[in-house]
Design an enzyme around this catalytic site. Sequence first.
Site, mmCIF file in Angstrom:
data_model
loop_
_atom_site.group_PDB
_atom_site.id
_atom_site.type_symbol
_atom_site.label_atom_id
_atom_site.label_comp_id
_atom_site.label_asym_id
_atom_site.label_seq_id
_atom_site.Cartn_x
_atom_site.Cartn_y
_atom_site.Cartn_z
ATOM 1 N N HIS A 371 0.818 -1.209 0.000
ATOM 2 C CA HIS A 371 0.000 0.000 0.000
ATOM 3 C C HIS A 371 0.855 1.264 0.000
ATOM 4 O O HIS A 371 0.564 2.223 -0.701
ATOM 5 C CB HIS A 371 -0.901 0.010 1.235
ATOM 6 C CG HIS A 371 -2.008 -0.984 1.137
ATOM 7 N ND1 HIS A 371 -2.553 -1.589 2.222
ATOM 8 C CD2 HIS A 371 -2.650 -1.475 0.073
ATOM 9 C CE1 HIS A 371 -3.503 -2.413 1.828
ATOM 10 N NE2 HIS A 371 -3.574 -2.353 0.530
ATOM 11 N N ARG A 478 -5.994 0.863 -15.925
ATOM 12 C CA ARG A 478 -5.824 -0.456 -15.298
ATOM 13 C C ARG A 478 -6.837 -0.590 -14.161
ATOM 14 O O ARG A 478 -6.574 -0.164 -13.042
ATOM 15 C CB ARG A 478 -4.413 -0.603 -14.748
ATOM 16 C CG ARG A 478 -3.308 -0.695 -15.799
ATOM 17 C CD ARG A 478 -1.947 -0.826 -15.123
ATOM 18 N NE ARG A 478 -0.922 -1.365 -15.993
ATOM 19 C CZ ARG A 478 0.053 -0.645 -16.554
ATOM 20 N NH1 ARG A 478 0.122 0.651 -16.332
ATOM 21 N NH2 ARG A 478 0.959 -1.234 -17.314
ATOM 22 N N ARG A 514 -9.594 -1.158 -19.230
ATOM 23 C CA ARG A 514 -9.198 -2.561 -19.381
ATOM 24 C C ARG A 514 -9.871 -3.361 -18.268
ATOM 25 O O ARG A 514 -9.833 -2.949 -17.098
ATOM 26 C CB ARG A 514 -7.677 -2.694 -19.255
ATOM 27 C CG ARG A 514 -7.247 -4.145 -19.274
ATOM 28 C CD ARG A 514 -5.758 -4.263 -19.329
ATOM 29 N NE ARG A 514 -5.135 -4.004 -18.037
ATOM 30 C CZ ARG A 514 -3.824 -4.080 -17.841
ATOM 31 N NH1 ARG A 514 -3.016 -4.369 -18.839
ATOM 32 N NH2 ARG A 514 -3.319 -3.853 -16.652
ATOM 33 N N GLU A 613 -1.076 -9.435 -26.328
ATOM 34 C CA GLU A 613 -0.017 -9.737 -25.357
ATOM 35 C C GLU A 613 0.487 -11.156 -25.540
ATOM 36 O O GLU A 613 1.632 -11.465 -25.223
ATOM 37 C CB GLU A 613 -0.551 -9.568 -23.926
ATOM 38 C CG GLU A 613 -1.028 -8.167 -23.631
ATOM 39 C CD GLU A 613 -1.410 -7.973 -22.176
ATOM 40 O OE1 GLU A 613 -0.626 -7.385 -21.428
ATOM 41 O OE2 GLU A 613 -2.524 -8.422 -21.800
ATOM 42 N N ASN A 636 4.804 -5.174 -22.549
ATOM 43 C CA ASN A 636 5.474 -5.797 -21.403
ATOM 44 C C ASN A 636 5.232 -7.302 -21.420
ATOM 45 O O ASN A 636 6.159 -8.103 -21.346
ATOM 46 C CB ASN A 636 4.938 -5.246 -20.071
ATOM 47 C CG ASN A 636 4.981 -3.735 -20.015
ATOM 48 O OD1 ASN A 636 5.776 -3.115 -20.694
ATOM 49 N ND2 ASN A 636 4.117 -3.154 -19.200
ATOM 50 N N ASP A 637 3.970 -7.670 -21.509
ATOM 51 C CA ASP A 637 3.666 -9.099 -21.538
ATOM 52 C C ASP A 637 4.041 -9.721 -22.873
ATOM 53 O O ASP A 637 4.510 -10.857 -22.924
ATOM 54 C CB ASP A 637 2.186 -9.347 -21.220
ATOM 55 C CG ASP A 637 1.948 -9.418 -19.722
ATOM 56 O OD1 ASP A 637 2.723 -10.101 -19.035
ATOM 57 O OD2 ASP A 637 1.004 -8.775 -19.236
ATOM 58 N N ARG A 647 9.216 -11.339 -16.867
ATOM 59 C CA ARG A 647 9.440 -9.889 -16.769
ATOM 60 C C ARG A 647 9.708 -9.445 -15.335
ATOM 61 O O ARG A 647 10.235 -8.364 -15.099
ATOM 62 C CB ARG A 647 8.255 -9.114 -17.366
ATOM 63 C CG ARG A 647 6.980 -9.181 -16.552
ATOM 64 C CD ARG A 647 5.804 -8.584 -17.313
ATOM 65 N NE ARG A 647 5.305 -7.358 -16.721
ATOM 66 C CZ ARG A 647 4.137 -6.808 -17.014
ATOM 67 N NH1 ARG A 647 3.350 -7.347 -17.914
ATOM 68 N NH2 ARG A 647 3.739 -5.700 -16.432
ATOM 69 N N CYS A 684 0.684 0.155 -25.327
ATOM 70 C CA CYS A 684 0.521 0.722 -23.983
ATOM 71 C C CYS A 684 1.486 0.126 -22.964
ATOM 72 O O CYS A 684 1.350 0.354 -21.776
ATOM 73 C CB CYS A 684 -0.918 0.577 -23.499
ATOM 74 S SG CYS A 684 -1.459 -1.132 -23.378
#
Length: 757
Positions: A371, A478, A514, A613, A636-637, A647, A684
């Site tokens: 957090h 996200r 998404r 992805e 990224n993926d 990753r 993205c």
Amino acid sequence: MQAAAGSTVSRRLLGRLRDVMAAGGSAQERLDKVVKLIAADMVAEVCSCYVMRAGEVLELFATEGLLKTAVHETRLRVGEGLVGDIAAHARTLALSDAQSHPNFAYRPETGEEIFHSLIGVPIVRGGRVIGVLVVQNKSSRNYTEEEAETLETVAMVLAELVGAGELIGRDELASVDGNALLPVRLEGTKLTGGVGVGIAVMHEPQIVIERLVAEDPDHEKERLRDAMKAMRRKLDEMFEAQDLAMGGEHRDLLETYRMFAEDAGWMARISEAINSGLTAEAAVQKVHEDTRVRMAQVTDPYLRERLHDLEDIANRLLGHLVGKEGGSASRGDLPENTVLVCRTLGPTELLDYDRSHLRAIVMEEGSPTMHVAILARALDIPMIGRAQDALRRINNNDTVIVDADNAQIFVRPSDDILDAYAASQLIRAQKLAAYAAMRELPAVTRSGESVRLMINAGLLVDVTQLEVTGAAGIGLYRTEMPFMSQPRMPDVANQTVLYSNILDQAGDRPVVFRTLDVGSDKLLPYWHSDPEDNPALGWRSIRITLDRPAVLRHQLRALLRAGSGRDLHVMFPMVAEVAELDRLKSILALEQQHQANQGVAPPSSLKVGAMMEVPALAWQLPALLDRVDFLSIGSNDLAQFLFAVDRGNPRISDRYDVLSPAMLSFLRMMAQAADAKGVPLSVCGEMAGRPLDAMALLGVGLRALSMSGPQIGPVKAMVRSLSLPALETYMAGLYDLPSHSVREELRHFAIDHGVVI
Ligand code: PEP
Ligand code: MG
């Protein structure tokens, strides 16, 4: 019955300890009496106290039972011998046959060879081990848990004695590192990017507990209850204040805190410690130190984070008990350029500090999903976690450079390094000003092509970047981020409010929502699934939501409600095959029907997209392009799966380059196919926000990029300095190269052609 007997024993011992402490005499004399007292009380032949000296050496300071000539002579390094082991791991060790332990280090000057069993506890203060207390017996015996508890309680009393600075000077106490004055470079993990330079301030409870031992447990419990009430009141006030000043996530974090503040098991442990003879504040402190020690042993990341949260509450409660209700330490006279150094930090503790004084945060622990990391990101404070030994290597008032972008910390840096960072910060500030000035300028190349630059968002504060940067929209929202920062699954009503809020803030600019993309490294606190060998290839994202369609239906329902009468973009992540997309779209169709049945107006336009992805999907491009209104490449993926490289694994995550002929060819193929069908395509992933990588993306044919807000400026500067035909011609010669990477070639192109990277 047994526990009660244990409590009585330790209460008696604590009573006697209090008498010794109050009796006066030098600290050394008092320590000598204390070890004698403990040995007698625990019916042990030996009780010894080791104190941490500069250079990470534990020195025997007092003993009952070992040869007195060894006092101030016997020294062990941290990690050496059993005493060193206890200090290194900050944990209690109880052994019936100590000499057979692999770490046993024989010290002939002590005469300890005749003692078989051993129990030792760390003496901890402010999260640092400052000594070790050891009891030994001739016979081979098993120490009970009550004995361990008693010893830990006594260690707390000793922590005050050692920490008072009489046994060894305060300076030495502070500089527990032998190289204290030499420059040191530490490494860690970037939790929030940026660079901060300032003066180290140790985040440690600076509360001096004057009364450790109490006669009347009932009275202490009463005090505890009052402090609890006061703390809850204060937390409520904080909720109110934060709510006005900041986005909803902060409220969610604080709500989680209130839940922990009511944790029954935790309160029971504090009550138990009071029963054993401690004052309420000493009992809270004991549980607090225990938590720290336990935390070091817990490997489950979820549990560790929850323990951190509990620790934060313990600190706060302590503050209320001793009348410093602002938190654990006085935050008043914080240097203007503070670098906060801590083992860990709770979100509410972070909020206690004056944000305008915080330049950076260094933590010994921590993970990006904590957090406090989410909060630091939202507040834009550079933060490094997992900085091993930070508490030992950094002293109060040291000058520290926290280069979170490169996950490195310079402690007491040389003037050269300081100058270099000062210069780079100046350049950074100038660049920021230049980027801000570019806000109104269009993202158009020198050769006239228009590029859509959008932001990625997940927290409400991210959405403010739309205004700051003048971005064209939110290319990736996200939705899992708000799910991750709440104590329980947000329901349809909550989600609807959240999504409407974002659409309101975005105004005319499109927002691509998404759907929930959890699993792998993105864990929800309230969803427990079995550990997997390969979580990145496992049950994640739409694999979860297709298996639990109710979750997806609720999310889509909320999105459709929020988007009623407006333009709505919904994007599905991690699609591996067109059949999955068909299933997802049919669930969406059900929800559209549901909305119509309810008489709610549909969105004025609904665009449905998918993320590219998983490479397999690229072999179904014609069918895919027929089914979507837009596509976004999650580089990224995609890179993770194209190269089969985890990753999240620092050892190999950089092994392959996204600017390789393979990846660029793949991206070019995608761009050409989407273009031929007139389907809008964007990227993205992280590469979209790095100017050189973004240049390559334009070169392969992309015209829409989505990145975090602060990256818009640098990327726009690149776009506006680029002549695209020259780049396309140049890149035509790169796709078939047998190279590992063409990064250098692209860099040279940029330098030769005046492209701002
Ligand atoms: C990606 O994979 O590139 C992406 C944008 O999604 P995330 O980083 O959230 O997995
Ligand atoms: Mg992804």
